[in-house]
Design an enzyme around this catalytic site. Structure first.
Site, PDB file in Angstrom:
ATOM      1  N   ILE A   1      75.610  53.930 118.183  1.00  0.00           N
ATOM      2  CA  ILE A   1      76.144  52.810 117.399  1.00  0.00           C
ATOM      3  C   ILE A   1      75.268  52.432 116.214  1.00  0.00           C
ATOM      4  O   ILE A   1      75.644  51.609 115.396  1.00  0.00           O
ATOM      5  CB  ILE A   1      76.398  51.556 118.277  1.00  0.00           C
ATOM      6  CG1 ILE A   1      75.159  51.224 119.114  1.00  0.00           C
ATOM      7  CG2 ILE A   1      77.619  51.754 119.165  1.00  0.00           C
ATOM      8  CD1 ILE A   1      75.280  49.929 119.909  1.00  0.00           C
TER       9      ILE A   1
ATOM     10  N   GLY B   1      69.065  54.307 112.180  1.00  0.00           N
ATOM     11  CA  GLY B   1      68.249  53.812 111.070  1.00  0.00           C
ATOM     12  C   GLY B   1      67.083  54.731 110.807  1.00  0.00           C
ATOM     13  O   GLY B   1      67.033  55.850 111.311  1.00  0.00           O
TER      14      GLY B   1
ATOM     15  N   PHE C   1      64.031  54.101 111.655  1.00  0.00           N
ATOM     16  CA  PHE C   1      63.039  54.044 112.717  1.00  0.00           C
ATOM     17  C   PHE C   1      63.606  54.156 114.120  1.00  0.00           C
ATOM     18  O   PHE C   1      62.868  54.115 115.086  1.00  0.00           O
ATOM     19  CB  PHE C   1      62.241  52.745 112.606  1.00  0.00           C
ATOM     20  CG  PHE C   1      61.670  52.529 111.241  1.00  0.00           C
ATOM     21  CD1 PHE C   1      60.757  53.430 110.716  1.00  0.00           C
ATOM     22  CD2 PHE C   1      62.054  51.447 110.468  1.00  0.00           C
ATOM     23  CE1 PHE C   1      60.227  53.251 109.446  1.00  0.00           C
ATOM     24  CE2 PHE C   1      61.522  51.262 109.201  1.00  0.00           C
ATOM     25  CZ  PHE C   1      60.609  52.165 108.684  1.00  0.00           C
ATOM     26  N   SER C   2      64.928  54.244 114.228  1.00  0.00           N
ATOM     27  CA  SER C   2      65.500  54.313 115.566  1.00  0.00           C
ATOM     28  C   SER C   2      66.932  54.812 115.547  1.00  0.00           C
ATOM     29  O   SER C   2      67.564  54.869 114.505  1.00  0.00           O
ATOM     30  CB  SER C   2      65.495  52.924 116.205  1.00  0.00           C
ATOM     31  OG  SER C   2      66.551  52.153 115.676  1.00  0.00           O
ATOM     32  N   SER C   3      67.400  55.161 116.738  1.00  0.00           N
ATOM     33  CA  SER C   3      68.820  55.404 116.941  1.00  0.00           C
ATOM     34  C   SER C   3      69.226  54.469 118.069  1.00  0.00           C
ATOM     35  O   SER C   3      68.484  54.300 119.030  1.00  0.00           O
ATOM     36  CB  SER C   3      69.080  56.842 117.364  1.00  0.00           C
ATOM     37  OG  SER C   3      68.538  57.719 116.398  1.00  0.00           O
TER      38      SER C   3
ATOM     39  N   ASP D   1      62.580  41.586 107.837  1.00  0.00           N
ATOM     40  CA  ASP D   1      63.732  42.430 107.505  1.00  0.00           C
ATOM     41  C   ASP D   1      65.041  41.700 107.801  1.00  0.00           C
ATOM     42  O   ASP D   1      65.948  42.256 108.415  1.00  0.00           O
ATOM     43  CB  ASP D   1      63.635  43.760 108.285  1.00  0.00           C
ATOM     44  CG  ASP D   1      64.463  44.869 107.655  1.00  0.00           C
ATOM     45  OD1 ASP D   1      64.899  44.725 106.493  1.00  0.00           O
ATOM     46  OD2 ASP D   1      64.687  45.898 108.330  1.00  0.00           O
TER      47      ASP D   1
HETATM   48  P1  ADP Z   1      66.660  49.813 113.196  1.00  0.00           P
HETATM   49  O1  ADP Z   1      65.224  49.439 113.327  1.00  0.00           O
HETATM   50  O2  ADP Z   1      66.875  51.269 113.254  1.00  0.00           O
HETATM   51  O3  ADP Z   1      67.334  49.153 112.032  1.00  0.00           O
HETATM   52  P2  ADP Z   1      68.083  47.891 114.881  1.00  0.00           P
HETATM   53  O4  ADP Z   1      67.380  47.230 115.999  1.00  0.00           O
HETATM   54  O5  ADP Z   1      68.320  47.069 113.653  1.00  0.00           O
HETATM   55  O6  ADP Z   1      67.348  49.268 114.546  1.00  0.00           O
HETATM   56  O7  ADP Z   1      69.487  48.428 115.397  1.00  0.00           O
HETATM   57  C1  ADP Z   1      70.323  49.195 114.546  1.00  0.00           C
HETATM   58  C2  ADP Z   1      71.774  48.793 114.749  1.00  0.00           C
HETATM   59  O8  ADP Z   1      72.160  48.998 116.105  1.00  0.00           O
HETATM   60  C3  ADP Z   1      72.064  47.323 114.475  1.00  0.00           C
HETATM   61  O9  ADP Z   1      72.335  47.099 113.109  1.00  0.00           O
HETATM   62  C4  ADP Z   1      73.277  47.083 115.345  1.00  0.00           C
HETATM   63  O10 ADP Z   1      74.461  47.496 114.692  1.00  0.00           O
HETATM   64  C5  ADP Z   1      73.025  47.979 116.540  1.00  0.00           C
HETATM   65  N1  ADP Z   1      72.391  47.192 117.609  1.00  0.00           N
HETATM   66  C6  ADP Z   1      71.077  46.980 117.803  1.00  0.00           C
HETATM   67  N2  ADP Z   1      70.855  46.214 118.877  1.00  0.00           N
HETATM   68  C7  ADP Z   1      72.070  45.927 119.397  1.00  0.00           C
HETATM   69  C8  ADP Z   1      72.526  45.166 120.524  1.00  0.00           C
HETATM   70  N3  ADP Z   1      71.679  44.560 121.357  1.00  0.00           N
HETATM   71  N4  ADP Z   1      73.865  45.075 120.730  1.00  0.00           N
HETATM   72  C9  ADP Z   1      74.717  45.692 119.910  1.00  0.00           C
HETATM   73  N5  ADP Z   1      74.360  46.431 118.851  1.00  0.00           N
HETATM   74  C10 ADP Z   1      73.050  46.549 118.587  1.00  0.00           C
HETATM   75 MG    MG Z   2      67.810  47.202 111.657  1.00  0.00          MG
END
Ligand code: ADP
Ligand code: MG
Ligand code: ZN
Length: 491
Positions: free
Chosen positions: A52, A55, A57-59, A165
């Protein structure tokens, strides 16, 4: 008492069933298989359904688990890039565990690790994509949205967490349920008196935090090459106090950085006027001060190191000019940029590939003289080739939303040339057009219905205080929640 996930091995069959129900691509399937492979313990608890988020730094994956009471629950699994610094990861987790789970801040359920692979398990929150809804929100929706964002910010700032951020993709929003959740502490830093121990540790550790462009998300089977752990060296930047400057002024004839072509056709509201990008320096005099050359003194100068994380369009002026003393006020600026999008119906509002372009876009809205004045207060001198007037925020937002005609808006001609739909030629089928229309094609009856016709002055007053160019006077989250705009809301 909450039900805990049971340890129950997923059969191959249940995974198959999930796939066919959920139609996912081959690539995602491969990535899921890879995640099971690097963190085998996951397969005993979760059925990973889809990816879903992806980014730098993560998936992030959607997963389902069966709880001890027999119910099924959805989780978000955030797989961090294996090159993240251990303290960085632990700090992200500590922000979630200490400050999360309340006040519109995402909580954490569990964390898995095997070798350098880490997965943070959070409750899944279903949410909309900001760009899809920004044009369809009523004024009341906007008021709630910003109220709840401010609540989250007040909460984390109390712990001395600077999120760094703040942007819509990190503030999950469920329109139907009016639920909100701040996520992603992957760039967070601590104030000097932070209560998050690991953020204190980070303060000493990464003077120059992870670069947005210098690292790659190596998650996923396709991109991962075993043995590439040297990448870790990239993150642990050489512990030099200063790094070599990127040129900010070039030759006599061409002042400053080359504009990177924007891959989207539509110009964001702030992109309109194009004076030469400004030159920022610490206050110092030399041969080239106020000229468009760089003298030898300046060429040999070392760049000031300051945290620069985040997304250019949401960065506060003190971040863009690399002011070393940054505080929680930087998150308030970003909240202001979000409010600007909500009020104008335009997203992204500032779209810049580079800090100086972002600074120019801010000056387009907030005025160049005002920006220069504010920068002086934090010891930065900005040279700008042309004066840009400060725009009236109400007129700006109402015009962009289609509540006011461009002809009577008194917005500068250049701004109109790039933003007045009557003057901008666009491909009928381009996504930009669709996006641009989202706010402006509403009929006046609809706009009335949605509460956009008589918007109180209060909201523009709050916007003005969030977008205060001077971090020392910028409104704080707890002050903002006391703002008369929210007098009928229960905190
Ligand atoms: P990154 O550091 O890669 O940006 P995020 O923590 O922002 O990672 O998560 C990336 C995306 O994943 C978010 O923009 C959101 O759409 C989805 N996401 C992250 N955490 C949740 C969650 N607890 N519930 C639903 N979607 C989530
Ligand atoms: Mg993010
Ligand atoms: Zn010089």
């Amino acid at each position: 008492m909450e039900a805990a996930p049971t340890v129950q091995r997923n059969t191959h069959q249940s995974v198959e069933k999930g796939r066919s129900r959920h139609k996912i691509s081959r690539d995602v399937e491969t990535d899921i298989a890879y995640l099971y492979e690097v963190l085998p313990q996951l397969s005993q608890i979760f059925r990973i359904i889809d990816k879903i988020g992806e980014g730098t730094f993560s998936s992030v994956y959607l997963a389902e688990a069966q709880m001890t009471d027999g119910s099924r629950r959805m989780f978000a699994l955030k797989h961090l890039i294996p090159t993240s610094h251990p303290v960085r990861i632990a700090a992200e987790l500590q922000c979630l565990t200490v400050a999360g789970g309340t006040e519109n801040v995402m909580g954490v359920t569990y964390c898995f690790r095997k070798e350098h692979h880490v997965v943070i398990v959070m409750p899944y929150m279903e949410h909309q994509t900001f760009v899809d809804i920004v044009g369809s929100l009523s004024f009341e929706d906007v008021k709630h949205y910003i109220f709840h964002l401010l609540k989250a910010l007040r909460h984390i700032h109390k712990f001395g967490i600077i999120h760094r951020d703040i942007k819509p993709t990190n503030f999950l929003f469920n329109q139907q349920r009016r639920e909100y959740s701040l996520v992603d502490f992957g760039l967070a830093q601590g104030t000097h008196d932070t209560q998050i121990e690991l953020l204190k540790e980070l303060l000493g550790l990464d003077k120059a935090p992870r670069s947005v462009f210098g690292e790659k998300n190596l998650n996923g089977a396709n991109s991962h090459k075993p043995g590439t752990d040297k990448v870790e060296g990239l993150l642990l930047k050489p512990k030099r106090e200063e790094i070599i400057p990127r040129k900010i002024v070039s030759s006599k004839h061409r002042s400053v950085p080359v504009r990177t072509p924007l891959n989207q056709r539509q110009k964001t509201p702030a992109e309109s006027q194009k004076p030469k990008p400004p030159v920022v320096s610490s206050m110092l005099t030399c041969n080239c001060y106020m000229t468009d050359r760089v003298c030898n003194i300046c060429l040999s100068r070392k760049q000031q190191v300051a945290p620069r994380a985040g997304t250019p369009g949401f960065r506060a002026p003190e971040v863009l000019t690399k002011c070393p003393n940054q505080g929680t006020a930087i998150d308030m600026w970003s909240a202001g940029v979000i409010l600007l999008s909500l009020l104008s119906g335009r997203y992204p509002f500032f779209k810049a590939s580079d800090d100086l372009i972002a600074l120019t876009q801010i000056m387009t809205i907030r005025g160049s003289k005002e920006t220069i004045e504010a920068a002086k207060t934090f010891g930065k001198s900005i040279v700008c080739s042309r004066e840009l007037p400060r725009l009236d925020l109400r007129i700006l937002c109402e015009t962009l939303r289609g509540l006011r005609s461009w002809d009577d808006s008194s917005l500068p001609a250049e701004f109109q040339a790039s933003h007045n739909p009557a003057e901008v030629k666009q491909d009928a089928g381009s996504p930009a057009r669709k996006h641009m229309s989202s706010g402006s094609l509403k009929s006046s009856a609809e706009l009335q219905e949605m509460g956009w016709v008589k918007v109180p002055d209060y909201v523009y007053d709050l916007l003005d205080k969030l977008l205060d160019l001077n971090p020392a006077t910028r409104i704080t989250a707890s002050m903002a929640l006391q703002h008369p705009l929210f007098k009928d809301m229960t905190d």
